[in-house]
Write an enzyme that holds these catalytic residues in place. Structure first.
Site, PDB file in Angstrom:
ATOM      1  N   HIS A  53       0.655   5.753   3.603  1.00 24.57           N
ATOM      2  CA  HIS A  53      -0.182   4.557   3.727  1.00 24.57           C
ATOM      3  C   HIS A  53      -1.643   4.990   3.780  1.00 24.57           C
ATOM      4  O   HIS A  53      -1.964   6.089   4.253  1.00 24.57           O
ATOM      5  CB  HIS A  53       0.159   3.793   5.002  1.00 24.57           C
ATOM      6  CG  HIS A  53       1.482   3.111   4.952  1.00 24.57           C
ATOM      7  ND1 HIS A  53       1.792   2.044   5.763  1.00 24.57           N
ATOM      8  CD2 HIS A  53       2.594   3.328   4.202  1.00 24.57           C
ATOM      9  CE1 HIS A  53       3.022   1.639   5.520  1.00 24.57           C
ATOM     10  NE2 HIS A  53       3.520   2.417   4.574  1.00 24.57           N
ATOM     11  N   GLU A  55      -4.051   4.077   5.704  1.00 29.74           N
ATOM     12  CA  GLU A  55      -4.545   4.333   7.058  1.00 29.74           C
ATOM     13  C   GLU A  55      -4.177   5.734   7.535  1.00 29.74           C
ATOM     14  O   GLU A  55      -5.007   6.448   8.121  1.00 29.74           O
ATOM     15  CB  GLU A  55      -3.946   3.316   8.055  1.00 29.74           C
ATOM     16  CG  GLU A  55      -4.281   1.875   7.743  1.00 29.74           C
ATOM     17  CD  GLU A  55      -3.194   1.157   6.959  1.00 29.74           C
ATOM     18  OE1 GLU A  55      -2.953  -0.033   7.241  1.00 29.74           O
ATOM     19  OE2 GLU A  55      -2.589   1.773   6.060  1.00 29.74           O
ATOM     20  N   CYS A  83       0.520  -1.939   9.704  1.00 26.88           N
ATOM     21  CA  CYS A  83       1.920  -2.055  10.124  1.00 26.88           C
ATOM     22  C   CYS A  83       2.135  -1.310  11.448  1.00 26.88           C
ATOM     23  O   CYS A  83       1.210  -0.692  11.980  1.00 26.88           O
ATOM     24  CB  CYS A  83       2.831  -1.467   9.038  1.00 26.88           C
ATOM     25  SG  CYS A  83       2.692   0.326   8.870  1.00 26.88           S
ATOM     26  N   CYS A  86       1.321   2.512  11.237  1.00 24.95           N
ATOM     27  CA  CYS A  86      -0.106   2.810  11.186  1.00 24.95           C
ATOM     28  C   CYS A  86      -0.805   2.453  12.497  1.00 24.95           C
ATOM     29  O   CYS A  86      -1.677   3.190  12.963  1.00 24.95           O
ATOM     30  CB  CYS A  86      -0.745   2.090  10.010  1.00 24.95           C
ATOM     31  SG  CYS A  86      -0.158   2.738   8.417  1.00 24.95           S
TER      32      CYS A  86
END
Length: 150
Positions: A53, A55, A83, A86
């Site tokens: 991801h 992040e 999410c 993260c």
């Protein structure tokens, strides 16, 4: 243009790169002292990695560049509400501040579905600013999913 808008525009540029690579278009920029430390976008499909991801990529790079996993003086700009994975990483990194664009009603772990970064039971809470360039951030996701369903 505010500082938050400036850095969110850069995060949106990262999201556009993800869009072009057929990745879910989420972009992130990590900032310290008004300077960019790291910028990235989702790369799950490209790397075959469920943790790739945007992040996590910038948090990882930020820790490496600073020589410290604690990012208490950093601000993370991300186009979509993070999410659970993260948000957990942000808590573990002791992130100073999160600025995000649009909400994620299904999986958001900051304000929408869960409020992980505000949980008083955990050892760190993250300051949050939401809704920065919300329409633009939501629009790129809409465009991506319309294209995906064609």
């Amino acid at each position: 243009m505010t500082t938050d808008e400036y850095f969110m525009r850069l995060a949106l540029e990262e999201a556009e790169k993800a869009f072009a690579e057929n990745e879910i278009p989420v972009g992130a920029v990590l900032v310290r002292d008004h300077s960019i430390v790291a910028a990235s976008h989702n790369k799950r499909e490209q790397l075959h990695d469920p943790t790739a991801h945007a992040e996590l990529a910038v948090l990882r790079e930020g820790g490496i560049k600073s020589g410290n996993w604690r990012l208490t003086d950093a601000v993370l700009y991300v186009t979509k509400e993070p999410c659970v994975m993260c948000a957990g990483a942000m808590i573990n990194a002791r992130l100073g501040k999160l600025v995000y664009g649009c909400r994620d009603e299904r999986y958001g772990a900051v304000t929408s579905r869960y409020q992980l970064v505000h949980d008083p039971v955990l050892n760190h809470q993250v300051r949050v600013v939401s809704g920065v360039m919300e329409n633009e951030c939501a629009d790129i996701l809409r465009r991506f999913f319309v294209k995906l369903r064609l």
